[in-house]
Motif scaffolding. Structure first.
Motif, PDB file in Angstrom:
ATOM      1  N   PRO A 132      -6.873 -10.552   9.630  1.00 52.51           N
ATOM      2  CA  PRO A 132      -6.644  -9.469  10.591  1.00 52.51           C
ATOM      3  C   PRO A 132      -5.514  -8.526  10.177  1.00 52.51           C
ATOM      4  N   ILE A 133      -4.522  -9.046   9.456  1.00 52.38           N
ATOM      5  CA  ILE A 133      -3.421  -8.191   8.996  1.00 52.38           C
ATOM      6  C   ILE A 133      -3.913  -7.249   7.913  1.00 52.38           C
ATOM      7  N   HIS A 134      -4.687  -7.776   6.972  1.00 50.95           N
ATOM      8  CA  HIS A 134      -5.254  -6.933   5.911  1.00 50.95           C
ATOM      9  C   HIS A 134      -6.141  -5.839   6.511  1.00 50.95           C
ATOM     10  N   PHE A 135      -6.953  -6.193   7.483  1.00 50.73           N
ATOM     11  CA  PHE A 135      -7.825  -5.193   8.102  1.00 50.73           C
ATOM     12  C   PHE A 135      -7.004  -4.143   8.857  1.00 50.73           C
ATOM     13  N   SER A 168      -1.924  -5.841  -0.081  1.00 51.52           N
ATOM     14  CA  SER A 168      -1.326  -5.840   1.254  1.00 51.52           C
ATOM     15  C   SER A 168      -0.599  -7.133   1.583  1.00 51.52           C
ATOM     16  N   LEU A 169      -1.167  -8.246   1.176  1.00 52.71           N
ATOM     17  CA  LEU A 169      -0.731  -9.538   1.714  1.00 52.71           C
ATOM     18  C   LEU A 169       0.336 -10.248   0.906  1.00 52.71           C
ATOM     19  N   TRP A 170       0.593  -9.828  -0.344  1.00 49.48           N
ATOM     20  CA  TRP A 170       1.505 -10.634  -1.167  1.00 49.48           C
ATOM     21  C   TRP A 170       2.927 -10.600  -0.648  1.00 49.48           C
ATOM     22  N   MET A 210      -9.340   2.475  -1.473  1.00 49.04           N
ATOM     23  CA  MET A 210     -10.362   1.589  -2.026  1.00 49.04           C
ATOM     24  C   MET A 210      -9.729   0.357  -2.679  1.00 49.04           C
ATOM     25  N   LEU A 211      -8.642   0.564  -3.399  1.00 49.18           N
ATOM     26  CA  LEU A 211      -7.957  -0.571  -4.028  1.00 49.18           C
ATOM     27  C   LEU A 211      -7.420  -1.532  -2.983  1.00 49.18           C
ATOM     28  N   PRO A 230       0.806  -1.223   0.000  1.00 49.07           N
ATOM     29  CA  PRO A 230       0.000   0.000   0.000  1.00 49.07           C
ATOM     30  C   PRO A 230       0.839   1.274   0.000  1.00 49.07           C
ATOM     31  N   GLY A 231       1.971   1.244   0.707  1.00 42.91           N
ATOM     32  CA  GLY A 231       2.840   2.424   0.714  1.00 42.91           C
ATOM     33  C   GLY A 231       3.399   2.726  -0.662  1.00 42.91           C
ATOM     34  N   LEU A 232       3.834   1.683  -1.369  1.00 43.61           N
ATOM     35  CA  LEU A 232       4.355   1.871  -2.726  1.00 43.61           C
ATOM     36  C   LEU A 232       3.250   2.280  -3.690  1.00 43.61           C
TER      37      LEU A 232
END
Length: 424
Positions: A353-356, A416-418, A407-408, A176-178
Motif C-alpha cells: 500500500p505504501i508503494h501504491f 520507493s521502499l528501500w 514508470m521506473l 522517487p524524489g531524488l
C-alpha cells in the motif's frame, strides 16, 4: 446514477465551477435524486473528512515554509546549495534544482516551493543567458519535488484517505524524489551543452565553509523536521508545529529579518491557503463517501482488474488514468476522490500500500506541471508573465522525464521502499 456521478462533475468543470463547488453540487444532486436518506449525512461526512489529526500538519507546514521565505532562511539555503555546486557546468539551474529539493524538505506545498524558488533563481538564469522557455519550465517542474520529498502535504492527504502510515509514505517518497531530481539534472546538463551556455564557476572551499556557517540555522530546520520524524521523537503533525516555532525563532531572534508584522502576514497566508485546501478536502470527502456507498468503488475494482490478468497492464492503465486526471484536478481533490476507488484495486493486485501511494502521488505530482491546468503553471505565469505557448513547449522534456521516472517507480518497488525499510 453512475452516469450522473461521472458526467455532471466534468460538465461543471467545463462551465468553470470551482472544484469544491463542483463536488458539492454533484453530491447534493445525487443525494436528492437517488438516495432516500436524511441530508444531515452531508454535515456528518464533511465533518468526518476534516476530523483527522494529521491534517493539523497542513497549516503548520504552510506557515513554516512561508515564514522561512520571509525570514532569510531560504536565502541562506540558496547560498549553501550554490557554494556546493559552484564547480559544475550549468551551476545556476543546478543550484535552482538543488534548492527546490532542499526547500521541499522544509515546506510540502508545491505552489509555495515554485514561488519561493522561482523568485530567487529565475532572474539569475535569465541573466546567465538561459531562455525564458527553459528557465520558466524548470521553475515550474522542479516545484513538484515538494510533493515527493518529505514533508509532503499530498502524502499526508493520501495517508488519511487510505489509512496508511504518513511516516512510511514520507520515507517512501525520498527515493522517487531524488530520482526525479536526478533526471532533471541530467537534462539541465544536456541543455547547457547543446545550447553552448557555459556558466560553470569554480568550487571554493572558503565560500562553502562560510555558507555552511552562515546557514547552519537554516540547515537545522531540515535536520529537526526529518530527524525528529524518523527518530520517533515526534509525529509529522508535531514536527510541523516544531518547524513553525523554529521558523519564528530563527527568523525573528537569530537572523532578525522577519518583523512581527511579517510573522502575522505569514499566519494569515497560511490560514488562507489552508482554507482553500480544507474546503476541497471536506467536500471531496463527501463525494468519495458517495462513491463508496453507491457501489462504484467495488465496480471500479472489478472493471480495472478484468481488463487483463497481467499486473503490469493494470498498473499501466491506472497510470494513464491518473495522468489524465492530474491534468485537470489539483492533487488534494484527486487524492480524496480517487483513493477509495484505487486502493482496493492495489490490494487486489497484492501491492504494497505504501508503494501504491507513492505511485498515486507521483502521478498527480506530474499533473502540477502538466499543461494545460497544472497548478505550478499558473504560479509561474503569475510571477513571470510567461506566455502559455512558450511555457508549454519548455515543459514537454520535463514531463517526458517525469513519466519515465514514474514508470521506473511503478515497476521497480525498491526505488520507493528501500529507504522505508532501512528506517523501519
Amino acid at each position: 446514477m453512475y452516469w450522473v456521478m461521472a458526467i455532471l462533475p466534468f460538465a461543471l468543470l467545463l462551465l468553470g465551477f470551482p472544484i469544491f463547488l463542483l463536488l458539492l453540487t454533484t453530491s447534493l444532486v445525487i443525494l436528492l435524486l437517488f438516495f432516500d436518506i436524511p441530508m444531515t449525512v452531508v454535515h456528518q461526512a464533511i465533518f468526518n473528512s476534516l476530523n483527522k489529526f494529521p491534517l493539523l500538519a497542513v497549516p503548520f507546514f504552510v506557515f513554516a515554509g512561508d515564514l522561512m521565505s520571509r525570514g532569510g532562511i531560504t536565502k541562506r539555503l540558496l547560498r549553501w546549495v550554490a557554494s556546493l555546486v559552484g564547480g559544475f557546468r550549468a551551476h545556476i539551474p543546478m543550484t535552482s534544482l538543488g534548492f527546490a529539493a532542499l526547500f521541499g524538505a522544509i515546506s510540502g506545498v508545491t505552489t509555495a516551493g515554485t514561488a519561493a524558488v522561482g523568485t530567487l533563481t529565475y532572474p539569475r538564469m535569465r541573466e546567465a543567458g538561459y531562455s525564458e522557455k527553459f528557465a520558466a519550465a524548470l521553475i515550474t517542474a522542479e516545484g513538484a519535488l515538494d510533493n515527493l520529498i518529505p514533508p509532503s502535504i499530498a502524502m499526508i492527504i493520501y495517508g488519511i484517505a487510505s489509512d496508511t502510515s504518513v511516516i512510511q509514505l514520507f520515507a517512501a517518497g525520498i527515493g522517487p524524489g531524488l530520482l526525479l531530481a536526478g533526471l532533471f539534472g541530467l537534462y539541465i546538463y544536456y541543455y547547457s551543452v547543446r545550447t553552448g551556455i557555459s556558466d560553470s564557476g569554480r568550487f571554493s572551499l572558503k565560500e562553502f565553509v562560510h555558507a555552511s556557517v552562515d546557514g547552519v540555522w537554516a540547515l537545522g530546520a531540515i535536520l529537526i523536521i526529518l530527524g525528529g520524524i524518523y527518530s520517533g521523537v515526534f509525529s509529522p503533525t508535531e514536527a510541523a508545529g516544531v518547524a513553525s516555532v523554529y521558523a519564528i525563532f530563527v527568523s525573528y531572534i537569530v537572523y532578525r529579518e522577519a518583523t512581527i508584522a511579517q510573522i502575522f502576514e505569514s499566519g494569515a497566508r497560511a490560514m488562507q491557503l489552508t482554507g482553500l485546501i480544507f474546503i476541497i478536502v471536506a467536500v471531496a470527502g463527501l463525494y468519495s463517501w458517495l462513491l463508496t456507498i453507491s457501489g462504484i468503488a467495488q465496480a471500479t475494482v472489478s472493471v480495472i482488474t478484468s481488463i487483463h490478468s497481467e499486473k503490469w497492464v493494470v498498473l499501466l492503465t491506472i497510470n494513464v488514468f491518473l495522468l489524465f486526471v492530474g491534468c485537470f484536478l489539483d492533487p488534494a481533490s484527486a487524492l480524496i476522490m480517487l483513493t477509495p476507488l484505487l486502493a482496493p484495486v492495489a490490494a487486489s493486485l497484492g501491492m504494497d500500500p505504501i508503494h501504491f501511494g507513492v505511485i498515486v502521488v507521483m502521478n498527480l505530482t506530474i499533473g502540477t506541471f502538466h499543461p494545460p491546468f497544472g497548478l505550478n503553471i499558473f504560479v509561474c505565469q503569475a510571477l513571470f508573465k510567461t506566455p502559455s505557448k512558450t511555457l508549454y513547449a519548455g515543459l514537454m522534456p520535463f514531463v517526458g522525464l517525469a513519466v519515465l521516472a514514474l514508470m521506473l517507480v511503478t515497476y521497480i518497488p525498491g526505488i520507493s521502499l528501500w529507504i522505508m525499510r532501512l528506517l523501519s
